[in-house]
Write a protein that holds these residues in place. Structure first.
Motif, short mmCIF file in Angstrom:
data_model
loop_
_atom_site.label_atom_id
_atom_site.label_comp_id
_atom_site.label_asym_id
_atom_site.label_seq_id
_atom_site.Cartn_x
_atom_site.Cartn_y
_atom_site.Cartn_z
N GLU A 112 64.88 38.54 16.93
CA GLU A 112 64.03 38.17 17.93
C GLU A 112 64.18 39.31 18.99
O GLU A 112 63.00 39.78 19.55
CB GLU A 112 64.28 36.99 18.76
CG GLU A 112 64.11 35.70 18.09
CD GLU A 112 64.21 34.47 18.61
OE1 GLU A 112 64.74 34.50 19.77
OE2 GLU A 112 64.40 33.28 18.02
N MET A 113 65.16 40.12 19.22
CA MET A 113 65.27 41.12 20.06
C MET A 113 64.89 42.46 19.26
O MET A 113 64.97 43.68 19.89
CB MET A 113 66.82 41.24 20.50
CG MET A 113 67.23 40.22 21.13
SD MET A 113 69.00 40.71 21.71
CE MET A 113 68.86 42.08 22.66
N GLY A 114 64.57 42.38 18.21
CA GLY A 114 64.14 43.74 17.45
C GLY A 114 65.25 44.74 16.82
O GLY A 114 64.97 45.69 16.67
N LYS A 115 66.44 44.01 16.77
CA LYS A 115 67.68 44.76 16.39
C LYS A 115 68.31 44.04 15.04
O LYS A 115 69.58 44.40 14.99
CB LYS A 115 68.60 44.57 17.63
CG LYS A 115 68.25 44.95 18.90
CD LYS A 115 67.93 46.48 19.00
CE LYS A 115 67.68 46.95 20.40
NZ LYS A 115 67.47 48.54 20.60
N ARG A 116 67.34 43.71 14.24
CA ARG A 116 67.92 43.12 13.08
C ARG A 116 68.82 43.89 12.23
O ARG A 116 69.75 43.87 11.54
CB ARG A 116 67.01 42.59 12.10
CG ARG A 116 67.49 41.84 11.11
CD ARG A 116 66.31 40.98 10.11
NE ARG A 116 66.70 40.39 9.30
CZ ARG A 116 67.40 39.19 9.25
NH1 ARG A 116 67.49 38.52 10.18
NH2 ARG A 116 67.87 38.52 8.03
N GLY A 117 68.47 45.26 12.25
CA GLY A 117 69.19 46.35 11.61
C GLY A 117 70.61 46.56 12.03
O GLY A 117 71.60 46.88 11.10
N SER A 118 71.03 46.03 13.13
CA SER A 118 72.49 46.26 13.69
C SER A 118 73.23 45.14 12.94
O SER A 118 74.54 45.23 12.94
CB SER A 118 72.30 45.65 15.01
OG SER A 118 71.74 46.63 15.91
N VAL A 119 72.87 43.99 12.24
CA VAL A 119 73.40 43.08 11.47
C VAL A 119 73.24 42.79 10.18
O VAL A 119 72.90 42.05 9.82
CB VAL A 119 73.43 41.60 12.28
CG1 VAL A 119 74.28 41.66 13.50
CG2 VAL A 119 72.10 41.27 12.44
N ALA A 120 72.81 44.04 9.43
CA ALA A 120 72.52 44.11 7.98
C ALA A 120 73.62 43.85 7.43
O ALA A 120 74.64 44.08 7.63
CB ALA A 120 71.95 45.62 7.82
N VAL A 121 73.44 43.50 6.10
CA VAL A 121 74.40 43.24 4.90
C VAL A 121 75.10 44.78 4.61
O VAL A 121 74.37 45.39 4.31
CB VAL A 121 73.84 42.70 3.87
CG1 VAL A 121 74.81 42.29 2.67
CG2 VAL A 121 73.18 41.33 4.03
N SER A 122 76.62 44.40 4.71
CA SER A 122 77.37 45.33 4.29
C SER A 122 77.53 45.21 2.89
O SER A 122 77.87 44.30 2.45
CB SER A 122 78.50 45.61 5.27
OG SER A 122 79.18 44.64 5.29
N TRP A 123 78.44 46.26 2.47
CA TRP A 123 79.20 46.31 1.19
C TRP A 123 80.43 45.34 1.29
O TRP A 123 80.87 44.77 0.54
CB TRP A 123 80.09 47.59 0.87
CG TRP A 123 81.06 48.06 1.77
CD1 TRP A 123 80.86 48.86 3.16
CD2 TRP A 123 82.42 47.80 2.01
NE1 TRP A 123 82.16 48.92 3.61
CE2 TRP A 123 83.07 48.18 3.03
CE3 TRP A 123 83.43 46.97 0.86
CZ2 TRP A 123 84.40 48.04 3.26
CZ3 TRP A 123 84.52 46.80 1.19
CH2 TRP A 123 85.25 47.47 2.31
N LEU A 124 81.19 44.96 2.46
CA LEU A 124 82.24 43.90 2.90
C LEU A 124 81.46 42.45 2.39
O LEU A 124 82.22 41.82 1.78
CB LEU A 124 82.67 44.12 3.98
CG LEU A 124 83.68 43.15 4.43
CD1 LEU A 124 84.81 43.23 3.34
CD2 LEU A 124 84.23 43.40 5.84
#
Length: 182
Positions: A112-124
């Motif tokens: 909603e804040m336009g910051k979805r990339g900040s919490v993208a899926v990681s290798w972990l």
């Protein structure tokens, strides 16, 4: 509608079947439930692979895939909590389920804040998911107290630790945005 999305929908359709087989009073029902879960876990990998390989990624698939994964894992863990009736299994299961709720809400808020990339899926996250799937498969396939079920519980603990760690990483990445909105 494409094949990756159909596979994701199939994973959701497996959930009621999983529940039915877990509750059937036959010796063969738990191995069938485990096989269904294994098939669902394979579709999780396959739908993503095909979507990328065939360039068939869709907004619907991007939304539905993590929902299907979380539903399948949460339902399986809830069934296992009842089956094992043990605090030793309940604790890591609730950590995993709780983390999924927190991170889903965080991702929605960040989007909603336009910051979805900040919490993208990681290798972990991928390692955590793989360990969760292996643990759940072992716990469905083998009766409580058996050696392989105990390996499943131990694997679930490792998955829960990685789950907690990945949640901390997500929250740390989102913290600057969270703290500004307090």
């Amino acid at each position: 509608m494409n094949i990756p999305n159909i596979l994701t929908l199939a994973r959701i359709a497996f959930i009621p079947l999983l529940v039915v087989f877990v509750y059937l009073p036959y010796t063969w029902s738990m191995p069938v439930a485990a096989a269904l879960f294994a098939l669902a876990a394979m579709t999780d990998w396959l739908d993503g692979y095909l979507a990328r390989r065939w360039d068939q990624a869709t907004p619907f698939g991007a939304f539905l895939d993590p929902v299907a994964d979380k539903l399948m894992v949460a339902v399986a863990l809830a069934l296992l909590i009842e089956r094992f009736d043990s605090a030793w299994l309940t604790l890591p299961a609730l950590v995993i389920i709780g983390r999924e709720i927190v991170i889903s809400a965080l991702r929605e808020w960040m989007a909603e804040m336009g910051k979805r990339g900040s919490v993208a899926v990681s290798w972990l996250g991928k390692v955590k998911t793989t360990l969760q799937m292996v643990a759940i498969l072992l716990l469905l396939a083998f009766a409580p107290g058996t050696p392989l079920a105990m390996v499943g519980v131990a694997t679930l603990y490792v998955a829960a630790i990685l789950t907690f760690w990945s949640m901390a990483l997500y929250l740390r990445a989102a913290w600057p945005h969270l703290s500004r909105s307090m």
